[in-house]
Structure formats: structure tokens, C-alpha cells
Design a protein around this motif. Structure first.
Motif, PDB file in Angstrom:
ATOM      1  N   ILE A 141      41.901  32.605  32.863  1.00 32.02           N
ATOM      2  CA  ILE A 141      42.321  32.029  31.681  1.00 32.02           C
ATOM      3  C   ILE A 141      42.274  32.850  30.446  1.00 32.02           C
ATOM      4  CG2 ILE A 141      41.674  30.186  30.325  1.00 32.02           C
ATOM      5  CD1 ILE A 141      41.103  28.512  32.658  1.00 32.02           C
ATOM      6  N   GLU A 142      40.895  33.460  30.336  1.00 31.21           N
ATOM      7  CA  GLU A 142      40.580  34.415  29.265  1.00 31.21           C
ATOM      8  C   GLU A 142      41.591  35.667  29.195  1.00 31.21           C
ATOM      9  OE1 GLU A 142      36.451  35.223  30.123  1.00 31.21           O
ATOM     10  OE2 GLU A 142      35.951  33.629  29.476  1.00 31.21           O
ATOM     11  N   SER A 143      42.201  36.038  30.282  1.00 27.46           N
ATOM     12  CA  SER A 143      43.140  37.050  30.146  1.00 27.46           C
ATOM     13  C   SER A 143      44.636  36.641  29.991  1.00 27.46           C
ATOM     14  CB  SER A 143      42.908  38.063  31.393  1.00 27.46           C
ATOM     15  OG  SER A 143      43.447  37.216  32.434  1.00 27.46           O
ATOM     16  N   ASP A 144      44.691  35.216  29.348  1.00 29.95           N
ATOM     17  CA  ASP A 144      45.993  34.945  29.163  1.00 29.95           C
ATOM     18  C   ASP A 144      47.008  34.666  30.449  1.00 29.95           C
ATOM     19  OD1 ASP A 144      45.409  34.255  26.477  1.00 29.95           O
ATOM     20  OD2 ASP A 144      46.066  36.640  25.919  1.00 29.95           O
ATOM     21  N   LEU A 145      46.319  34.299  31.616  1.00 23.71           N
ATOM     22  CA  LEU A 145      47.071  34.101  32.603  1.00 23.71           C
ATOM     23  C   LEU A 145      48.022  35.214  33.181  1.00 23.71           C
ATOM     24  CD1 LEU A 145      47.938  30.345  32.119  1.00 23.71           C
ATOM     25  CD2 LEU A 145      45.888  31.213  33.018  1.00 23.71           C
ATOM     26  N   LYS A 146      47.351  36.395  32.899  1.00 25.27           N
ATOM     27  CA  LYS A 146      48.462  37.661  32.944  1.00 25.27           C
ATOM     28  C   LYS A 146      48.876  37.842  34.389  1.00 25.27           C
ATOM     29  CE  LYS A 146      44.776  41.256  33.255  1.00 25.27           C
ATOM     30  NZ  LYS A 146      44.230  42.608  32.595  1.00 25.27           N
ATOM     31  N   TYR A 147      47.927  37.233  35.351  1.00 24.59           N
ATOM     32  CA  TYR A 147      48.589  37.450  36.712  1.00 24.59           C
ATOM     33  C   TYR A 147      49.042  36.015  37.092  1.00 24.59           C
ATOM     34  CZ  TYR A 147      45.431  41.253  36.677  1.00 24.59           C
ATOM     35  OH  TYR A 147      44.870  42.314  36.211  1.00 24.59           O
ATOM     36  N   SER A 148      50.239  35.990  38.025  1.00 21.40           N
ATOM     37  CA  SER A 148      50.543  34.554  38.668  1.00 21.40           C
ATOM     38  C   SER A 148      49.721  34.077  39.395  1.00 21.40           C
ATOM     39  CB  SER A 148      51.828  34.874  39.614  1.00 21.40           C
ATOM     40  OG  SER A 148      51.335  35.602  40.802  1.00 21.40           O
ATOM     41  N   LYS A 149      49.739  32.746  39.702  1.00 20.81           N
ATOM     42  CA  LYS A 149      48.692  31.938  40.514  1.00 20.81           C
ATOM     43  C   LYS A 149      48.681  32.403  42.046  1.00 20.81           C
ATOM     44  CE  LYS A 149      51.874  27.917  40.615  1.00 20.81           C
ATOM     45  NZ  LYS A 149      52.188  26.763  40.209  1.00 20.81           N
ATOM     46  N   GLN A 150      50.059  32.771  42.317  1.00 27.78           N
ATOM     47  CA  GLN A 150      49.991  33.093  43.823  1.00 27.78           C
ATOM     48  C   GLN A 150      49.157  34.504  43.956  1.00 27.78           C
ATOM     49  OE1 GLN A 150      52.673  32.490  41.852  1.00 27.78           O
ATOM     50  NE2 GLN A 150      53.674  30.749  42.890  1.00 27.78           N
ATOM     51  N   TYR A 151      49.255  35.532  42.887  1.00 26.79           N
ATOM     52  CA  TYR A 151      48.461  36.544  43.001  1.00 26.79           C
ATOM     53  C   TYR A 151      47.010  36.395  42.916  1.00 26.79           C
ATOM     54  CZ  TYR A 151      46.792  41.156  41.625  1.00 26.79           C
ATOM     55  OH  TYR A 151      45.796  42.454  41.895  1.00 26.79           O
ATOM     56  N   MET A 152      46.559  35.459  42.213  1.00 24.43           N
ATOM     57  CA  MET A 152      45.209  35.039  41.980  1.00 24.43           C
ATOM     58  C   MET A 152      44.749  34.490  43.267  1.00 24.43           C
ATOM     59  SD  MET A 152      44.281  36.374  39.362  1.00 24.43           S
ATOM     60  CE  MET A 152      42.527  35.638  39.216  1.00 24.43           C
ATOM     61  N   ALA A 153      45.273  33.609  43.719  1.00 24.07           N
ATOM     62  CA  ALA A 153      45.248  32.907  45.121  1.00 24.07           C
ATOM     63  C   ALA A 153      44.916  34.013  46.155  1.00 24.07           C
ATOM     64  CB  ALA A 153      46.265  31.663  45.426  1.00 24.07           C
ATOM     65  N   MET A 154      45.890  34.976  46.021  1.00 26.64           N
ATOM     66  CA  MET A 154      45.749  36.043  47.158  1.00 26.64           C
ATOM     67  C   MET A 154      44.440  36.923  46.958  1.00 26.64           C
ATOM     68  SD  MET A 154      48.580  38.830  48.014  1.00 26.64           S
ATOM     69  CE  MET A 154      48.328  39.864  46.509  1.00 26.64           C
ATOM     70  N   GLN A 155      44.091  36.965  45.839  1.00 28.79           N
ATOM     71  CA  GLN A 155      43.043  37.951  45.356  1.00 28.79           C
ATOM     72  C   GLN A 155      41.645  37.120  45.801  1.00 28.79           C
ATOM     73  OE1 GLN A 155      42.857  41.132  44.184  1.00 28.79           O
ATOM     74  NE2 GLN A 155      45.022  40.742  44.925  1.00 28.79           N
ATOM     75  N   ILE A 156      41.489  36.040  45.494  1.00 28.49           N
ATOM     76  CA  ILE A 156      40.398  35.198  45.874  1.00 28.49           C
ATOM     77  C   ILE A 156      40.389  35.040  47.478  1.00 28.49           C
ATOM     78  CG2 ILE A 156      39.419  32.704  45.992  1.00 28.49           C
ATOM     79  CD1 ILE A 156      40.353  32.595  43.069  1.00 28.49           C
ATOM     80  N   LYS A 157      41.474  35.015  47.976  1.00 28.54           N
ATOM     81  CA  LYS A 157      41.418  34.846  49.464  1.00 28.54           C
ATOM     82  C   LYS A 157      40.739  36.130  50.085  1.00 28.54           C
ATOM     83  CE  LYS A 157      43.781  34.065  53.611  1.00 28.54           C
ATOM     84  NZ  LYS A 157      45.520  33.661  54.171  1.00 28.54           N
ATOM     85  N   GLU A 158      41.290  37.208  49.453  1.00 28.07           N
ATOM     86  CA  GLU A 158      40.819  38.607  49.910  1.00 28.07           C
ATOM     87  C   GLU A 158      39.363  38.901  49.766  1.00 28.07           C
ATOM     88  OE1 GLU A 158      41.155  42.623  51.559  1.00 28.07           O
ATOM     89  OE2 GLU A 158      42.497  40.999  51.694  1.00 28.07           O
ATOM     90  N   LEU A 159      38.977  38.370  48.449  1.00 25.33           N
ATOM     91  CA  LEU A 159      37.596  38.321  48.295  1.00 25.33           C
ATOM     92  C   LEU A 159      36.907  37.675  49.350  1.00 25.33           C
ATOM     93  CD1 LEU A 159      37.626  38.330  44.474  1.00 25.33           C
ATOM     94  CD2 LEU A 159      36.735  40.184  45.577  1.00 25.33           C
ATOM     95  N   GLU A 160      37.008  36.413  49.433  1.00 25.86           N
ATOM     96  CA  GLU A 160      36.362  35.405  50.458  1.00 25.86           C
ATOM     97  C   GLU A 160      36.313  35.991  51.725  1.00 25.86           C
ATOM     98  OE1 GLU A 160      37.843  31.517  50.294  1.00 25.86           O
ATOM     99  OE2 GLU A 160      37.293  31.398  48.105  1.00 25.86           O
ATOM    100  N   THR A 161      37.526  36.718  52.273  1.00 24.66           N
ATOM    101  CA  THR A 161      37.524  37.029  53.942  1.00 24.66           C
ATOM    102  C   THR A 161      36.885  38.371  54.138  1.00 24.66           C
ATOM    103  OG1 THR A 161      39.980  37.917  53.268  1.00 24.66           O
ATOM    104  CG2 THR A 161      39.359  35.401  54.244  1.00 24.66           C
ATOM    105  N   THR A 162      37.018  39.244  53.127  1.00 19.05           N
ATOM    106  CA  THR A 162      36.572  40.669  53.140  1.00 19.05           C
ATOM    107  C   THR A 162      35.086  41.186  52.281  1.00 19.05           C
ATOM    108  OG1 THR A 162      37.830  41.598  51.695  1.00 19.05           O
ATOM    109  CG2 THR A 162      38.757  41.501  53.925  1.00 19.05           C
ATOM    110  N   GLY A 163      34.887  40.247  51.307  1.00 19.04           N
ATOM    111  CA  GLY A 163      33.739  40.720  50.566  1.00 19.04           C
ATOM    112  C   GLY A 163      34.262  41.479  49.596  1.00 19.04           C
ATOM    113  N   PRO A 164      33.676  41.536  48.338  1.00 19.93           N
ATOM    114  CA  PRO A 164      33.993  42.292  47.272  1.00 19.93           C
ATOM    115  C   PRO A 164      34.077  43.619  47.240  1.00 19.93           C
ATOM    116  CG  PRO A 164      31.760  41.276  46.699  1.00 19.93           C
ATOM    117  CD  PRO A 164      32.302  40.699  48.175  1.00 19.93           C
ATOM    118  N   ILE A 165      33.084  44.290  48.086  1.00 24.01           N
ATOM    119  CA  ILE A 165      33.022  45.936  48.167  1.00 24.01           C
ATOM    120  C   ILE A 165      34.262  46.257  49.099  1.00 24.01           C
ATOM    121  CG2 ILE A 165      31.917  47.616  48.983  1.00 24.01           C
ATOM    122  CD1 ILE A 165      30.540  46.430  46.588  1.00 24.01           C
TER     123      ILE A 165
END
Length: 111
Positions: A61-85
Motif C-alpha cells: 500500500i505504501e508503495s502505491d500498489l506498484k506491483y499487481s495483486k497476482q505478483y504480491m500473492a506469488m511473492q508471499i507464497k514464495e516467502l512462506e514456502t521457501t523462507g525469506p533467505i
């Protein structure tokens, strides 16, 4: 910039955490897991993951929604399944290049 009044922000924050935590508890309960670590680990994991997701949502939100909601969902899924590092590409495999952790445990003092 996306604008949300501060008084409404805390309501949104609380509701997001509540929905995400409910989903996480239900998901964890459906998975097979080691019951000897269940209570403490479950609480910590649920709070860690839900806070991280809400934090990423606020960043979006603070970045003015510069990424699509699909991209953000994919990033969160990646973070959850593989971990941040690993999601950042710092770990390439069990024997590949990675982030080296300390061999001795670190003691944290809480005042």
C-alpha cells in the motif's frame, strides 16, 4: 498514494491479522505435525507468519500498489514456502553457496 485514515488503519490491521491467523490455525490443524512441539511452536509460527503478511501488505500500500495483486500473492507464497533467505536467492541448495550461520548459539537479553 493510497490513503487510509489512521483510525481505520488499526481496524483494518486487526481484521487482517484475525483472518490470516484463523486461516493459519486451520491449515496447521489439517497438516500432520509433531504434537510434542505443537502448542508453543504453533502459536509462534502463526504470529510470525501473520505479522509478516500484514507487513508486506502495508509495504504494498505504501508503495502505491506498484506491483499487481497476482505478483504480491506469488511473492508471499514464495516467502512462506521457501523462507525469506532462500526466496532472495541467497541459498542455492544444501551444498551450494549460502548464508553461513554462527556455530555458537546467540543469547539475547531482554530487559
Amino acid at each position: 498514494m493510497v490513503s487510509i485514515k489512521k483510525s481505520r488503519l488499526s481496524v483494518v490491521h486487526y481484521r487482517l491479522l484475525k483472518v490470516i491467523r484463523r486461516f493459519l490455525y486451520e491449515t496447521i490443524d489439517q497438516l500432520k505435525h509433531d504434537s510434542s512441539r505443537e502448542s508453543d511452536a504453533k502459536e509462534i509460527v502463526v504470529h510470525y507468519v501473520s505479522s509478516a503478511i500484514v507487513g508486506v501488505f502495508y509495504y504494498w500500500i505504501e508503495s502505491d500498489l506498484k506491483y499487481s495483486k497476482q505478483y504480491m500473492a506469488m511473492q508471499i507464497k514464495e516467502l512462506e514456502t521457501t523462507g525469506p533467505i532462500k526466496a532472495m536467492g541467497c541459498i542455492k541448495g544444501k551444498r551450494g553457496v549460502g548464508v553461513h550461520m554462527r556455530k555458537k548459539p546467540v543469547t539475547l537479553l531482554v530487559a
